[in-house]
Scaffold this active site. Structure first.
Site, PDB file in Angstrom:
ATOM      1  CG  ASP A   1      -1.918   7.463   0.808  1.00  0.00           C
ATOM      2  OD1 ASP A   1      -1.315   8.546   0.773  1.00  0.00           O
ATOM      3  OD2 ASP A   1      -2.617   7.029  -0.134  1.00  0.00           O
TER       4      ASP A   1
ATOM      5  CG  ASP B   1      -1.741   1.201   1.407  1.00  0.00           C
ATOM      6  OD1 ASP B   1      -2.305   1.660   0.401  1.00  0.00           O
ATOM      7  OD2 ASP B   1      -1.824   1.705   2.540  1.00  0.00           O
TER       8      ASP B   1
END
Length: 453
Positions: A18, A16
């Site tokens: 963020d 991922d």
């Protein structure tokens, strides 16, 4: 499953973006997120201007793992069995007697069976499980306070306005159009909100590729914002670090929805173009689904069942979904493992050194990820009526059930050899072995009894 987990045993390493690869300066990002919503609600929906002002102490309300019961206007901290450990009405803490008056003597939240094991969204509740969410929790609590103060008790129908504020600030065209408050503010000064990745992390990513691993970046951020983040934290050549980049993935839908409902799209100048019936080669794509991705990974690795590990910070969007739907290994990034939960808190009193700074009221300086005084430990809590009993939180049991290991940051493992053997979570009730480099202090064996339910 074996008791150990090693990166070297995986064929594919997914990330991922963020709060996983991209670390934010939380005090600054919390402020801009909060005010991006609050300003919209005041200007466009007529909410009271008092929402624009946040005192330093109010930020203590923000704590991951809370559930907003929209029917009652209450925020809940839940135990493993869904019973309520702590609660507040807006920002006002509820006593044990008040909790029992609303939810019964057993303090049972009626929607727990629906959300547990599914993390499903509902018009009746909202689960706050990542740092992007937390400023919104404080905002909703202050909205409830405002409604009660100015209008008296009423039906809580503000959520549609909060959703409108989110959509206004985070719609896929907002970055390009310089729309809302959030993207224009971050674009103007990225270094104020983002932490650049150290060279050791970049070298670790390169070492994974040199070891023959396929590297994925799967983010729900749109491609233009993804590019801004990656160029700032990894450099202009960040695309060379990944074999496949997937933006606007709209997790958890990327994992939970069928290929027919979530096909991949090509991108041109950050605009989605052709819809793809399948993925044929590595590259940069938008939206998509894990099934078509896994078909491509089979071709790239020349293995019928390539082993994938996915790193993420959201239990709902990343960890639960990747494990439950795709059966991937999962590494939860949990910054709480860097703070008061695992080391002695810094007792320095920062209040006297606080100075307000214009309309964006400053946060109270504090040790990173300190335990909320209002909500207590993210991992466990003492029952109000029986102070000698510590009960694990629902968030803590979710970590044990769905993550392979849990670490405070990728940097915590970047200097380890790729074949390092981590002890994985077994799923047993009191298992704490999957935390690396060390478990939270409150979960360690102690004189007081620890209870799962």
């Amino acid at each position: 499953m074996t008791e150990c987990f090693s990166i070297s045993d995986c064929d594919v390493i997914g990330f991922d973006l963020d709060h996983t690869l991209c670390r934010y300066r939380l005090q600054e990002s919390n402020q801009v997120i909060y005010h991006s919503f609050a300003q919209y609600l005041v200007a466009e929906k007529g909410y009271n201007e008092e929402l624009l002002h946040v005192t330093p102490e109010e930020w203590d309300f923000c704590s991951k793992g809370l559930v907003l019961d929209m029917e009652e206007g209450n925020f809940l901290k839940l135990a493993t069995d869904g019973s309520i450990l702590r609660a507040s009405h807006g920002t006002k803490t509820l006593s044990a007697e008040e909790i029992e008056e609303i939810y019964g003597e057993k303090r049972e939240w009626k929607h727990f069976k629906v959300i547990n094991g599914t993390y499903a969204r509902s018009a009746k509740y909202y689960y706050y499980d990542n740092y992007f969410d937390l400023p919104g929790a404080l905002l909703c609590a202050k909205i409830i306070d405002s409604l009660e103060t100015n209008d008296g008790p009423k039906k809580y129908d503000f959520w549609k306005d909060v959703v409108a504020a989110i959509e206004h600030n985070y719609k896929t065209t907002a970055f390009k159009e310089n729309c809302g408050t959030y993207f224009p503010t971050v674009k103007k000064d990225p270094s104020k909100y983002l932490k650049p990745c150290p060279d050791s992390l970049k070298n670790w990513l390169k070492s994974l590729k040199n070891a023959g691993k396929v590297l994925l970046l799967i983010t729900s951020s749109h491609s233009d914002y993804c590019r801004l983040l990656c160029e700032h934290i990894l450099g202009k050549d960040f695309e060379d670090l990944f074999d496949i980049i997937i933006t606007n993935a709209l997790k958890p839908g990327f994992f939970s929805l069928t290929p027919q409902h979530r096909p991949f799209c090509t991108l041109e100048n950050d605009v989605e173009q052709d819809v793809l019936p399948s993925l044929e080669k590595a590259g940069w794509y938008s939206q998509g689904n894990w099934v078509h991705l896994y078909d491509l990974l089979r071709k790239m690795t020349e293995k019928q069942e390539p082993k994938v590990v996915y790193f993420g910070d959201s239990m709902r969007s990343d960890i639960f979904s990747a494990r439950h739907f795709s059966n991937w290994e999962t590494v939860l990034i949990l910054e709480e493992l860097e703070g008061d939960e695992v080391c002695e808190p810094d007792a320095t009193d920062f209040v006297s050194s606080f100075n307000k700074k214009g309309k964006y009221d400053s946060l109270k300086p504090q040790p990173p990820h300190s335990v909320s005084r209002k909500w207590g430990s993210y991992f466990a809590d003492r029952i109000a009526s029986t102070q000698e009993t510590i009960r694990m939180t629902w968030s803590c049991s979710s970590i044990r059930n769905y993550s392979t290991i849990t670490i405070p940051s990728i940097m915590a493992i970047a200097d380890l050899p790729l074949d390092y053997k981590f002890t994985r979570f077994s799923g047993n009730t009191f298992d704490i072995n999957g935390y690396y480099p060390q478990p939270p202090r409150i979960l360690l064996p102690q004189d007081k009894e620890i209870s799962a339910p």
